[in-house]
Design a protein around this motif. Structure first.
Motif, PDB file in Angstrom:
ATOM      1  N   LEU A 117       0.997   7.066   7.000  1.00  0.00           N
ATOM      2  CA  LEU A 117      -0.134   6.294   7.655  1.00  0.00           C
ATOM      3  C   LEU A 117      -1.337   7.682   7.852  1.00  0.00           C
ATOM      4  CD1 LEU A 117      -1.344   4.031   8.822  1.00  0.00           C
ATOM      5  CD2 LEU A 117       0.958   3.985  11.143  1.00  0.00           C
ATOM      6  N   SER A 118      -2.524   7.388   7.994  1.00  0.00           N
ATOM      7  CA  SER A 118      -3.235   8.296   8.930  1.00  0.00           C
ATOM      8  C   SER A 118      -4.324   7.403   9.590  1.00  0.00           C
ATOM      9  CB  SER A 118      -4.373   9.318   7.744  1.00  0.00           C
ATOM     10  OG  SER A 118      -3.319  10.043   7.200  1.00  0.00           O
ATOM     11  N   VAL A 119      -3.987   8.014  11.163  1.00  0.00           N
ATOM     12  CA  VAL A 119      -4.648   6.933  12.346  1.00  0.00           C
ATOM     13  C   VAL A 119      -6.007   8.142  12.847  1.00  0.00           C
ATOM     14  CG1 VAL A 119      -4.613   5.622  14.660  1.00  0.00           C
ATOM     15  CG2 VAL A 119      -3.318   5.333  12.141  1.00  0.00           C
ATOM     16  N   ILE A 120      -6.859   7.941  13.226  1.00  0.00           N
ATOM     17  CA  ILE A 120      -7.475   8.408  13.781  1.00  0.00           C
ATOM     18  C   ILE A 120      -7.984   7.596  15.164  1.00  0.00           C
ATOM     19  CG2 ILE A 120     -10.330   9.534  14.553  1.00  0.00           C
ATOM     20  CD1 ILE A 120     -10.369  10.179  11.252  1.00  0.00           C
ATOM     21  N   LEU A 121      -8.128   8.296  16.344  1.00  0.00           N
ATOM     22  CA  LEU A 121      -8.333   7.059  17.490  1.00  0.00           C
ATOM     23  C   LEU A 121      -9.286   7.393  18.685  1.00  0.00           C
ATOM     24  CD1 LEU A 121      -4.306   6.556  18.924  1.00  0.00           C
ATOM     25  CD2 LEU A 121      -6.108   4.897  17.590  1.00  0.00           C
ATOM     26  N   ASP A 122     -10.012   7.142  18.633  1.00  0.00           N
ATOM     27  CA  ASP A 122     -11.740   6.908  19.728  1.00  0.00           C
ATOM     28  C   ASP A 122     -10.837   7.455  20.916  1.00  0.00           C
ATOM     29  OD1 ASP A 122     -12.910   7.080  22.006  1.00  0.00           O
ATOM     30  OD2 ASP A 122     -14.549   6.383  19.932  1.00  0.00           O
ATOM     31  N   GLU A 123     -10.831   8.428  21.707  1.00  0.00           N
ATOM     32  CA  GLU A 123     -10.365   8.797  22.921  1.00  0.00           C
ATOM     33  C   GLU A 123     -10.253   7.687  24.400  1.00  0.00           C
ATOM     34  OE1 GLU A 123      -9.837  12.568  26.272  1.00  0.00           O
ATOM     35  OE2 GLU A 123     -11.457  12.398  24.941  1.00  0.00           O
ATOM     36  N   ALA A 124     -10.952   6.732  23.838  1.00  0.00           N
ATOM     37  CA  ALA A 124     -11.399   5.520  24.943  1.00  0.00           C
ATOM     38  C   ALA A 124      -9.357   4.515  24.339  1.00  0.00           C
ATOM     39  CB  ALA A 124     -13.016   5.253  24.561  1.00  0.00           C
ATOM     40  N   VAL A 125      -9.652   4.261  23.530  1.00  0.00           N
ATOM     41  CA  VAL A 125      -8.624   4.055  23.217  1.00  0.00           C
ATOM     42  C   VAL A 125      -7.650   4.835  24.810  1.00  0.00           C
ATOM     43  CG1 VAL A 125      -5.963   2.791  21.514  1.00  0.00           C
ATOM     44  CG2 VAL A 125      -8.711   3.416  20.745  1.00  0.00           C
ATOM     45  N   LEU A 126      -6.721   5.802  24.227  1.00  0.00           N
ATOM     46  CA  LEU A 126      -5.884   6.337  25.280  1.00  0.00           C
ATOM     47  C   LEU A 126      -6.509   6.168  26.763  1.00  0.00           C
ATOM     48  CD1 LEU A 126      -5.448   9.686  23.579  1.00  0.00           C
ATOM     49  CD2 LEU A 126      -4.471   8.020  23.045  1.00  0.00           C
ATOM     50  N   GLN A 127      -7.777   5.840  26.863  1.00  0.00           N
ATOM     51  CA  GLN A 127      -8.077   5.171  28.500  1.00  0.00           C
ATOM     52  C   GLN A 127      -7.828   3.854  28.587  1.00  0.00           C
ATOM     53  OE1 GLN A 127     -10.939   7.579  29.050  1.00  0.00           O
ATOM     54  NE2 GLN A 127     -10.822   9.632  28.406  1.00  0.00           N
ATOM     55  N   ARG A 128      -8.002   3.047  27.926  1.00  0.00           N
ATOM     56  CA  ARG A 128      -8.605   1.906  27.801  1.00  0.00           C
ATOM     57  C   ARG A 128      -7.389   0.594  28.452  1.00  0.00           C
ATOM     58  NH1 ARG A 128     -11.027   0.751  23.493  1.00  0.00           N
ATOM     59  NH2 ARG A 128     -13.294   1.126  24.457  1.00  0.00           N
ATOM     60  N   ARG A 129      -6.867   0.200  29.188  1.00  0.00           N
ATOM     61  CA  ARG A 129      -5.415   0.048  29.973  1.00  0.00           C
ATOM     62  C   ARG A 129      -5.345  -1.624  29.113  1.00  0.00           C
ATOM     63  NH1 ARG A 129      -4.148  -0.877  36.220  1.00  0.00           N
ATOM     64  NH2 ARG A 129      -2.811  -2.933  35.734  1.00  0.00           N
ATOM     65  N   ILE A 130      -4.373  -1.493  28.967  1.00  0.00           N
ATOM     66  CA  ILE A 130      -3.958  -2.932  28.270  1.00  0.00           C
ATOM     67  C   ILE A 130      -2.436  -2.766  28.579  1.00  0.00           C
ATOM     68  CG2 ILE A 130      -2.994  -4.133  25.983  1.00  0.00           C
ATOM     69  CD1 ILE A 130      -5.960  -3.218  25.646  1.00  0.00           C
ATOM     70  N   GLY A 131      -2.740  -4.268  29.458  1.00  0.00           N
ATOM     71  CA  GLY A 131      -1.025  -4.534  29.679  1.00  0.00           C
ATOM     72  C   GLY A 131      -1.698  -4.134  31.733  1.00  0.00           C
ATOM     73  N   ASP A 132      -0.376  -3.327  31.761  1.00  0.00           N
ATOM     74  CA  ASP A 132      -0.527  -2.550  33.325  1.00  0.00           C
ATOM     75  C   ASP A 132      -0.073  -1.184  33.066  1.00  0.00           C
ATOM     76  OD1 ASP A 132       2.913  -2.396  32.630  1.00  0.00           O
ATOM     77  OD2 ASP A 132       3.158  -3.577  34.129  1.00  0.00           O
ATOM     78  N   ARG A 133      -0.099  -0.531  33.885  1.00  0.00           N
ATOM     79  CA  ARG A 133       0.403   0.788  34.198  1.00  0.00           C
ATOM     80  C   ARG A 133       1.849   2.590  32.949  1.00  0.00           C
ATOM     81  NH1 ARG A 133      -3.609   4.094  36.638  1.00  0.00           N
ATOM     82  NH2 ARG A 133      -2.124   5.356  37.234  1.00  0.00           N
ATOM     83  N   ALA A 155       0.520  -1.185   0.254  1.00  0.00           N
ATOM     84  CA  ALA A 155       0.091   0.324  -0.096  1.00  0.00           C
ATOM     85  C   ALA A 155       0.809   1.317  -0.034  1.00  0.00           C
ATOM     86  CB  ALA A 155      -0.963  -0.228   0.692  1.00  0.00           C
ATOM     87  N   THR A 156       0.488   1.840  -0.595  1.00  0.00           N
ATOM     88  CA  THR A 156       1.283   4.164  -0.559  1.00  0.00           C
ATOM     89  C   THR A 156       0.480   4.511   0.689  1.00  0.00           C
ATOM     90  OG1 THR A 156       1.177   3.398  -3.202  1.00  0.00           O
ATOM     91  CG2 THR A 156       1.549   5.566  -1.950  1.00  0.00           C
ATOM     92  N   ALA A 157      -0.377   4.533   1.190  1.00  0.00           N
ATOM     93  CA  ALA A 157      -0.871   5.063   2.214  1.00  0.00           C
ATOM     94  C   ALA A 157      -2.265   4.111   2.931  1.00  0.00           C
ATOM     95  CB  ALA A 157      -1.825   6.646   1.924  1.00  0.00           C
ATOM     96  N   VAL A 158      -2.957   4.636   3.921  1.00  0.00           N
ATOM     97  CA  VAL A 158      -3.911   3.577   4.667  1.00  0.00           C
ATOM     98  C   VAL A 158      -4.933   5.193   5.538  1.00  0.00           C
ATOM     99  CG1 VAL A 158      -3.811   2.113   6.741  1.00  0.00           C
ATOM    100  CG2 VAL A 158      -2.590   1.879   4.604  1.00  0.00           C
ATOM    101  N   ARG A 159      -5.923   4.469   6.105  1.00  0.00           N
ATOM    102  CA  ARG A 159      -6.367   5.939   6.631  1.00  0.00           C
ATOM    103  C   ARG A 159      -6.953   4.803   7.539  1.00  0.00           C
ATOM    104  NH1 ARG A 159      -3.798   8.022   4.571  1.00  0.00           N
ATOM    105  NH2 ARG A 159      -4.142  10.401   2.972  1.00  0.00           N
ATOM    106  N   GLU A 160      -7.269   5.091   8.829  1.00  0.00           N
ATOM    107  CA  GLU A 160      -6.991   3.918  10.238  1.00  0.00           C
ATOM    108  C   GLU A 160      -8.168   4.524  11.151  1.00  0.00           C
ATOM    109  OE1 GLU A 160      -5.653  -0.146  12.295  1.00  0.00           O
ATOM    110  OE2 GLU A 160      -4.461   1.257  10.828  1.00  0.00           O
ATOM    111  N   TRP A 161      -9.154   3.819  11.353  1.00  0.00           N
ATOM    112  CA  TRP A 161      -9.927   4.519  12.219  1.00  0.00           C
ATOM    113  C   TRP A 161     -10.353   3.821  13.086  1.00  0.00           C
ATOM    114  CZ3 TRP A 161     -12.259   7.283  15.930  1.00  0.00           C
ATOM    115  CH2 TRP A 161     -14.025   6.442  16.479  1.00  0.00           C
ATOM    116  N   CYS A 162     -10.000   3.621  14.577  1.00  0.00           N
ATOM    117  CA  CYS A 162      -9.030   2.472  15.523  1.00  0.00           C
ATOM    118  C   CYS A 162     -10.617   2.999  16.503  1.00  0.00           C
ATOM    119  CB  CYS A 162      -8.059   2.492  16.290  1.00  0.00           C
ATOM    120  SG  CYS A 162      -6.549   2.267  15.163  1.00  0.00           S
ATOM    121  N   SER A 163     -11.200   2.433  17.320  1.00  0.00           N
ATOM    122  CA  SER A 163     -12.254   2.224  18.128  1.00  0.00           C
ATOM    123  C   SER A 163     -12.227   1.294  19.994  1.00  0.00           C
ATOM    124  CB  SER A 163     -13.515   2.051  17.788  1.00  0.00           C
ATOM    125  OG  SER A 163     -13.548   0.684  17.718  1.00  0.00           O
ATOM    126  N   THR A 164     -10.525   0.442  19.430  1.00  0.00           N
ATOM    127  CA  THR A 164     -10.407  -0.465  20.580  1.00  0.00           C
ATOM    128  C   THR A 164      -9.689  -0.515  20.917  1.00  0.00           C
ATOM    129  OG1 THR A 164     -10.512  -2.038  18.549  1.00  0.00           O
ATOM    130  CG2 THR A 164     -12.885  -1.737  20.006  1.00  0.00           C
TER     131      THR A 164
END
Length: 286
Positions: A169-185, A108-117
């Protein structure tokens, strides 16, 4: 688990061009098969990328279609490219949908990604990715060795961002992704610090869609892959979506809707500078 591989972008480009050249000559598949002493099924398989095209077969077709000069050289180069194996094919136990996706992503030359999780795989740190991949063990047990191989694959995928002509690469992140804990702090702090660094690269754009704005598009996570022409051969945009059990690719008729959805989400999201500040705030909160 099936490990059969779908055709690569290079193979599909070559197949489409061979079909176009035949049609331009006014020949049917049966006529080509009779002339070259092939079966009609072989012609069909080559034109639909259901089998790899041998260089000798491509040369015979180009002779029949009277393709010479620079155009012939371009198509021979494309045929050689199509015959190359990708690095991911070293991992024979990869699920077919994952291997097929990596093949598309690599070209791919470009990727547009929407991430909600979760964060996109290309922007994950090793520790964050280990926890994401490890979570699948609750649904389908992965032996430790297999988990490490999947992790190695995810880290190798990031090479597309470091190549001489890097993926845009262009990414849009749901703000919840920043708050959703994966692993430890610690994992979260390091991941968000990495995300902030990556968001400053010229070929990356990261936008945050705040939780407190009106969401006009409620869509599952999706990835829109775009491809530049190669040797003047166009390849259509492809959308990839997945659920717990299905990895789905869609082309042409569906991609326009996803482009509109991405544009709408981008309008509602914070701009790049404000998004980087929001990432730092989330990092500090962890």
């Amino acid at each position: 688990m099936s490990t059969s591989r779908g055709p690569s972008v290079r193979q599909r480009r070559l197949a489409a061009e061979l079909r176009r050249l035949r049609e331009r000559q006014g020949l049917t598949g049966d006529e080509v098969a009779d002339t070259l002493a092939w079966s009609t099924a072989k012609v069909s398989r080559l034109e639909n990328a259901r089998t790899g095209a041998k260089i000798g077969d491509v040369l015979r077709l180009l002779d029949l279609y009277e393709i010479e000069g620079a155009r012939r050289q371009d198509l021979v180069s494309l045929a050689h490219d199509a015959a190359r194996r990708g690095w991911w094919e070293e991992y024979r136990d990869l699920p077919s949908p994952l291997a097929d996706y990596i093949a598309l992503e690599s070209e791919a030359t470009a990727v547009r990604e929407w991430c909600s999780t979760v964060l996109p795989g290309l922007l994950q740190t090793e520790d964050y990715a280990r926890n994401v991949i490890g979570g699948w063990s609750d649904l389908a047990t992965l032996p430790p060795q297999e988990l490490e191989r999947r992790l190695d694959v995810r880290m190798r995928r990031r090479e597309v961002l470091d190549r001489p002509h890097p993926l845009e690469l262009s990414v849009i992140l749901d703000e919840a992704v920043l708050q959703r804990r994966i692993g430890d702090r610690k994992v979260m702090r390091e991941q968000l610090e990495h995300l902030h660094r990556m968001a400053s690269l010229p070929h990356l754009t990261v936008q945050i869609l705040p939780l407190n704005v009106a969401h006009s598009v409620l869509a599952e996570s999706f990835i829109l892959l775009q491809f530049s022409p190669v040797h003047d051969i166009v390849f259509p945009d492809i959308v990839h979506t997945e659920s717990l059990t299905i990895s789905h690719f869609a082309e042409e008729a569906v991609t326009y809707m996803y482009r509109l959805a991405y544009t709408s989400l981008a309008r509602q999201a914070l701009d790049a500078a404000d998004s980087r500040r929001r990432i730092i705030e989330a990092r500090d909160a962890w």
